[in-house]
Design a protein around this motif. Structure first.
Motif, PDB file in Angstrom:
ATOM      1  N   SER A  19       0.637  -1.318   0.062  1.00 57.91           N
ATOM      2  CA  SER A  19       0.016  -0.178  -0.200  1.00 57.91           C
ATOM      3  C   SER A  19       0.927   1.161   0.002  1.00 57.91           C
ATOM      4  N   PHE A  20       1.843   1.141   0.789  1.00 58.33           N
ATOM      5  CA  PHE A  20       2.730   2.399   0.926  1.00 58.33           C
ATOM      6  C   PHE A  20       3.609   2.614  -0.538  1.00 58.33           C
ATOM      7  N   CYS A  21       3.889   1.432  -1.236  1.00 59.77           N
ATOM      8  CA  CYS A  21       4.652   1.398  -2.661  1.00 59.77           C
ATOM      9  C   CYS A  21       3.802   1.990  -3.520  1.00 59.77           C
ATOM     10  N   ASN A  22       2.469   1.862  -3.454  1.00 57.67           N
ATOM     11  CA  ASN A  22       1.514   2.370  -4.516  1.00 57.67           C
ATOM     12  C   ASN A  22       1.253   3.900  -4.276  1.00 57.67           C
ATOM     13  N   GLU A  23       1.389   4.076  -3.113  1.00 58.93           N
ATOM     14  CA  GLU A  23       0.999   5.547  -2.971  1.00 58.93           C
ATOM     15  C   GLU A  23       2.268   6.381  -3.029  1.00 58.93           C
ATOM     16  N   PHE A  24       3.216   5.733  -2.645  1.00 61.15           N
ATOM     17  CA  PHE A  24       4.737   6.485  -3.094  1.00 61.15           C
ATOM     18  C   PHE A  24       4.943   6.588  -4.541  1.00 61.15           C
ATOM     19  N   CYS A  25       4.613   5.611  -5.542  1.00 65.97           N
ATOM     20  CA  CYS A  25       4.793   5.723  -6.829  1.00 65.97           C
ATOM     21  C   CYS A  25       3.720   6.813  -7.653  1.00 65.97           C
ATOM     22  N   SER A  26       2.588   6.759  -6.936  1.00 69.84           N
ATOM     23  CA  SER A  26       1.647   7.780  -7.136  1.00 69.84           C
ATOM     24  C   SER A  26       1.950   9.150  -6.964  1.00 69.84           C
ATOM     25  N   LEU A  27       2.641   9.501  -5.849  1.00 71.10           N
ATOM     26  CA  LEU A  27       3.275  10.785  -5.322  1.00 71.10           C
ATOM     27  C   LEU A  27       4.367  11.227  -6.293  1.00 71.10           C
ATOM     28  N   VAL A  28       5.115  10.340  -7.122  1.00 70.32           N
ATOM     29  CA  VAL A  28       6.286  10.699  -7.779  1.00 70.32           C
ATOM     30  C   VAL A  28       5.982  11.415  -8.844  1.00 70.32           C
ATOM     31  N   ASP A  29       5.035  10.904  -9.474  1.00 69.43           N
ATOM     32  CA  ASP A  29       4.353  11.282 -10.981  1.00 69.43           C
ATOM     33  C   ASP A  29       3.192  12.344 -10.725  1.00 69.43           C
ATOM     34  N   ARG A  30       2.666  12.533  -9.321  1.00 64.71           N
ATOM     35  CA  ARG A  30       1.475  13.543  -9.203  1.00 64.71           C
ATOM     36  C   ARG A  30       1.885  14.827  -9.701  1.00 64.71           C
ATOM     37  N   LYS A  31       0.945  15.548 -10.623  1.00 63.69           N
ATOM     38  CA  LYS A  31       1.000  16.953 -10.866  1.00 63.69           C
ATOM     39  C   LYS A  31       0.399  17.852  -9.875  1.00 63.69           C
TER      40      LYS A  31
ATOM     41  N   SER B  12       1.226  21.118  -6.558  1.00 62.17           N
ATOM     42  CA  SER B  12       2.006  22.207  -6.153  1.00 62.17           C
ATOM     43  C   SER B  12       2.844  21.553  -4.820  1.00 62.17           C
ATOM     44  N   ILE B  13       3.888  22.227  -4.760  1.00 62.88           N
ATOM     45  CA  ILE B  13       4.786  21.659  -3.625  1.00 62.88           C
ATOM     46  C   ILE B  13       4.251  21.689  -2.180  1.00 62.88           C
ATOM     47  N   GLU B  14       3.436  22.527  -1.975  1.00 67.19           N
ATOM     48  CA  GLU B  14       2.593  22.490  -0.443  1.00 67.19           C
ATOM     49  C   GLU B  14       1.723  21.482  -0.684  1.00 67.19           C
ATOM     50  N   GLU B  15       1.044  20.900  -1.688  1.00 70.61           N
ATOM     51  CA  GLU B  15       0.268  19.857  -1.785  1.00 70.61           C
ATOM     52  C   GLU B  15       1.121  18.485  -1.667  1.00 70.61           C
ATOM     53  N   PHE B  16       2.069  18.508  -2.118  1.00 69.85           N
ATOM     54  CA  PHE B  16       3.015  17.254  -2.209  1.00 69.85           C
ATOM     55  C   PHE B  16       3.696  17.069  -0.669  1.00 69.85           C
ATOM     56  N   GLU B  17       4.011  18.071  -0.043  1.00 66.78           N
ATOM     57  CA  GLU B  17       4.434  17.993   1.185  1.00 66.78           C
ATOM     58  C   GLU B  17       3.704  17.380   2.297  1.00 66.78           C
ATOM     59  N   LEU B  18       2.311  17.971   2.187  1.00 72.88           N
ATOM     60  CA  LEU B  18       1.061  17.492   2.980  1.00 72.88           C
ATOM     61  C   LEU B  18       0.582  16.001   2.627  1.00 72.88           C
ATOM     62  N   ASN B  19       0.805  15.746   1.368  1.00 70.55           N
ATOM     63  CA  ASN B  19       0.340  14.252   1.098  1.00 70.55           C
ATOM     64  C   ASN B  19       1.606  13.256   1.450  1.00 70.55           C
ATOM     65  N   TRP B  20       2.637  13.660   1.311  1.00 68.88           N
ATOM     66  CA  TRP B  20       3.911  12.834   1.814  1.00 68.88           C
ATOM     67  C   TRP B  20       3.886  12.784   3.486  1.00 68.88           C
ATOM     68  N   ALA B  21       3.427  13.803   4.149  1.00 63.13           N
ATOM     69  CA  ALA B  21       3.443  13.787   5.396  1.00 63.13           C
ATOM     70  C   ALA B  21       2.519  12.662   6.032  1.00 63.13           C
ATOM     71  N   ASN B  22       1.236  12.827   5.231  1.00 66.60           N
ATOM     72  CA  ASN B  22       0.176  12.001   5.643  1.00 66.60           C
ATOM     73  C   ASN B  22       0.555  10.567   5.417  1.00 66.60           C
ATOM     74  N   THR B  23       1.215  10.261   4.122  1.00 67.84           N
ATOM     75  CA  THR B  23       1.318   8.864   3.906  1.00 67.84           C
ATOM     76  C   THR B  23       2.317   8.315   4.651  1.00 67.84           C
ATOM     77  N   VAL B  24       3.412   8.887   5.161  1.00 68.01           N
ATOM     78  CA  VAL B  24       4.401   8.450   5.792  1.00 68.01           C
ATOM     79  C   VAL B  24       3.781   8.162   7.406  1.00 68.01           C
ATOM     80  N   GLU B  25       3.012   9.182   7.841  1.00 65.79           N
ATOM     81  CA  GLU B  25       2.271   8.812   9.149  1.00 65.79           C
ATOM     82  C   GLU B  25       1.383   7.587   9.136  1.00 65.79           C
ATOM     83  N   ASN B  26       0.786   7.562   8.174  1.00 65.90           N
ATOM     84  CA  ASN B  26      -0.506   6.501   7.913  1.00 65.90           C
ATOM     85  C   ASN B  26       0.275   5.117   8.152  1.00 65.90           C
TER      86      ASN B  26
END
Length: 835
Positions: A364-376, A378-392
């Motif tokens: 599940s983390f690998c799938n979300e990580f690969c989605s974050l890599v190519d997601r278009k 903003s930088i702010e949205e990326f940082e928020l999504n990354w923090a949520n993914t790592v915490e979850n």
């Protein structure tokens, strides 16, 4: 060669001709039927005289091949350096020696081949004339002779074998093709082994000066044909090749036009030395792959990559790419930072997604990580999504996750939204080029053969480029009726077809964009807001227009990252009623003009082959047409076959006449409107140069991983039992082999055992010990017989440091049931307890 019977024995004449410079090949040697009078062959051969022993050996080998048996040397007598006599016999002479069965227990016996054959051929030196006369000739074979059929490889067969194997076709498939055109299997005049031998001989002939020497001469020849050809190489202290870089004029011109984004990758197993092959590639104006340069490296250190990038900049006039795409190689990263100053480095997203699945075992983390890599986003949205993914997934303290996050500016799409990447996020193009190169490459290929294969790969890529460019330059493209037909007509007139179809899609998708609002700003800027309904929801995009309706910027950044206008900008152009795309919006690398200039400047991308090969190709194509047409009817077949034979005879006569005169057939008489060979550049002669040594087989991460052989004594890899230190160090002073000795003949020293040394350190090289035992103990040990009814508690493999005879004694002592004549105990010597 002979001094007698030259007129009487036709076979002798054949053998004499076979030793001349213009002799026939071994496949054309005569058979036994070539004798003028076979009844007198033994008498005639017995009277032959040879100039040397080598001539006699050649004769007898030729004779044996014609008769159907093999030859081996049996004995020779010399007087100083001069040979007095030499004897050759049949390979089935004598009988096999009977060896001990113990030696052959681990190997199956070979079939019996010797039958006591008496066939012999002996020559003796005549000291007066210095010649060698036949002193004994026996031709009495007690076994069946095998007359092998002639195997003749004709020049047309050689030409087809050479041409087809050079293009990468396997020799076995070429043989199948030749079988078909020869009216079926088994109809060829030669065997498969003959073809393979000839190909190996041809390959060895190509690199007769040495593989690296031949490669450098080929690069020099290319430099003479192409003024812009560039190559550079390095050698070490032993003059061994370590680095080799090359690129041609068209590659340099392509980099000038399309070198804004560079893909930098290495591949393996492309040559016999296992040198990594570094490919510099990019994307041309048709969206297809183009190769800028190639390089072989001995190793993949930072210094090697720095040399590669410095040489690349020298070849390309110092032009630094805007973006570089590589894998996660640390040496590549360090070299790019130091040499490509100001260039954006991006890590391949495919390699990153592969590494996350290796290091993080959570799908599940690998799938979300690969989605974050190519997601278009903003930088702010990326940082928020990354923090949520790592915490979850509770991976806040994972080292790989933390290290990957530190370099997020080199792989996250959010940080590359405004950076032009030529529509690439992975090194897939480089991988496809590597796969294309490896289609016909094996790891045993020489660099000389690889260079020819590399040229053929470039030719295919550039042939596709010329075809796409010609298609884009045609004026018969029609545009359907649409509200934005003027923009489409302008796009198809300046862009290549591949890019036009992408713009055409954006124009069609513009119909789903709805204008929400328009706001005028200070300075004359206008801001447009657009709403678009998508599957994921409603998105709002903003387009800013400035500088007098000449500059457009959308917050989707498609124009900046891909170089083509997005649907939101096209909707803004429709609002202003513009019929052409503004000049500031055009990305020159996607236009037709760069390709047109390249096509006109380089009409023939890579002229492969010399004039003879090109003439052969043209004639072969014409003869193929003749074969197809003439084979339809019997009269056409007979008539064409008769004429072709006449033409062949005439061509042979002309070739013989030109060879005698020492001249080359003139090309001025060739008159062909479609394809003429008049302007073919001749191959320059091979120049002499300083010898560059052939590299040894390199051990890189692309090398095959062989299983390490372990020592049979100590079990440690890296050496064999013959070189083991334990075998070299004596266990007793003056020790001899145990086998075949007893107490009276043994020379074991009479020193005492040191009881203070532990059992596991006995005879250890770090703790040298001299074993001295009383005579009574030695005699008892050497005369003991093992007790087969008692299971030993440890063996020589468990404690290899202990001598064999003494270990046998310990077996019986520990078991308490010694069957020998003497059973001593050593209370001070520590013995491991039974397991």
């Amino acid at each position: 060669m002979f001094s007698m019977f030259r007129e009487h024995c036709e076979f002798c004449k054949h053998v004499q001709d076979s030793n001349n410079t213009n002799a026939r090949s071994e496949d054309e040697l005569p058979s036994s039927s070539d004798f003028v009078n076979p009844c007198k062959k033994e008498e005639l051969i017995s009277q032959l005289v040879f100039d040397s022993v080598e001539d006699a050996e050649k004769f007898y080998i030729a004779y044996a091949k014609a008769e159907g048996f093999d030859v081996r040397r049996r004995s020779v007598q010399k007087k100083g350096p001069t040979i007095k006599n030499r004897v050759w016999v049949c390979t089935r002479e004598g009988f096999r020696e009977k060896k001990e069965e113990a030696r052959n227990m681990l190997r199956e016996s070979k079939p019996l081949t010797r039958s006591g054959c008496k066939a012999t051929f002996r020559v003796t030196r005549d000291w007066n004339s210095g010649k060698y006369m036949v002193s004994r000739f026996l031709n009495n074979h007690n076994h069946e002779l095998h007359v092998y059929p002639k195997s003749y490889l004709s020049p047309p067969d050689k030409a087809l074998l050479s041409l087809m194997t050079k293009t990468g076709i396997k020799p076995s498939l070429v043989m199948h093709y030749l079988d078909q055109i020869a009216r079926g299997a088994g109809k060829l005049s030669f065997k498969k082994k003959t073809a393979y031998n000839w190909l190996n001989k041809l390959r060895a002939e190509r690199i007769r000066e040495g593989d690296i020497h031949t490669v450098i001469n080929k690069l020099k020849e290319s430099k003479q044909k192409d003024d812009r050809f560039f190559y550079k190489y390095c050698v070490d202290e032993e003059d061994t090749l370590t680095r080799l870089f090359w690129c041609d004029g068209l590659s340099r011109a392509e980099y000038e036009a399309f070198g804004d984004v560079l893909v930098f990758d290495s591949t393996y197993k492309t040559n016999r030395y296992l040198y990594p092959l570094v490919i510099f590639s990019g994307v041309n104006n048709h969206g297809s792959t183009c190769i800028f340069a190639a390089c072989f490296l001995q190793d993949e250190t930072i210094e090697s990559y720095q040399w590669v990038l410095q040489t690349f900049l020298d070849a390309m006039g110092g032009k630094i790419p805007e973006s570089v795409l590589t894998d996660q190689d640390a040496a590549m990263r360090s070299a790019i930072v130091s040499e490509f100053v100001g260039s954006r480095h991006r890590i391949c997203s495919w390699h990153l997604c592969r590494n996350v699945r290796k290091n993080i075992k959570k799908s599940s983390f690998c799938n979300e990580f690969c989605s974050l890599v190519d997601r278009k986003c903003s930088i702010e949205e990326f940082e928020l999504n990354w923090a949520n993914t790592v915490e979850n997934h509770n991976l806040s303290n994972n080292k790989w996750v933390l290290d990957t996050y530190e370099i997020r500016e080199r792989w996250a799409e959010a940080y590359f939204r405004e950076q032009f990447m030529c529509m690439m996020t992975t090194t897939q193009r480089a991988e496809s080029v590597n796969a294309l190169i490896k289609l016909s490459v094996e790891h045993k290929m020489t660099i000389t053969d690889f260079l020819d294969h590399y040229k053929r790969t470039l030719q295919r890529l550039r042939s596709d480029f010329i075809e796409m460019q010609k298609k884009s330059e045609m004026d018969d493209h029609d545009v359907r009726e649409s509200p934005l037909k003027c923009l489409e007509e302008h796009a198809i007139s300046i862009y290549t077809l591949k890019i036009f179809y992408m713009i055409h899609k954006e124009i069609r998708d513009e119909q789903g964009v709805v204008g929400e609002n328009r706001i005028g700003e200070a300075g004359g800027n206008q801001t447009f807001f657009y709403r678009e309904n998508k599957e994921t929801g409603v998105s709002i995009n903003k387009v800013i227009v400035g500088e007098g309706i000449s500059k457009f910027q959308c917050d989707c950044f498609k124009l900046e990252s891909e170089g083509i206008p997005c649907r939101h900008i096209i909707s803004t152009l429709k609002y202003y009623g513009m019929k052409k795309f503004p000049e500031s919006m055009l990305k020159r690398r996607w236009l037709k003009d760069p390709g047109t200039l390249l096509r006109k400047k380089f009409p023939d991308p890579i002229p492969i082959g010399n004039s003879e090969q090109q003439r052969f190709g043209k004639l072969n194509a014409e003869c193929l047409v003749l074969s197809v047409v003439s084979s339809q009817t019997e009269p056409g077949y007979s008539n064409s076959l008769r004429r072709v034979r006449d033409v062949v005879d005439t061509a042979k006569d002309e070739l013989m006449m030109h060879s005698r005169c020492g001249s080359v057939p003139s090309e001025n008489n060739v008159n062909d409107d479609n394809d003429s060979c008049d302007n073919v550049i001749q191959d320059p002669p091979i120049t002499k140069m300083k010898k560059v040594c052939i590299p040894v087989r390199n051990k890189t991460r692309g090398a095959t991983k062989f299983k390490k052989q372990k020592c049979g004594i100590c079990g440690v890899p890296g050496h064999k039992s013959t070189t083991c230190q334990l075998k070299k160090q004596p266990t007793w002073e003056g020790e001899k082999k145990y086998k075949g000795h007893n107490a009276k003949t043994s020379s074991v020293s009479k020193q005492q055992i040191n009881p203070e040394i532990p059992f596991h350190q006995v005879n250890n090289p770090q703790f040298p010990v001299n074993f001295n035992m009383p005579d009574s103990i030695v005699e008892g040990v050497l005369n003991m017989q093992p007790n087969n009814s008692v299971l030993p508690l440890f063996s020589h493999t468990d404690h290899p440091m202990v001598p064999g005879a003494f270990t046998t004694l310990l077996w019986q002592q520990q078991a308490g049931a010694a069957s020998g004549s003497v059973a001593h105990s050593f209370p001070d010597f520590p013995i491991p307890p039974p397991s």
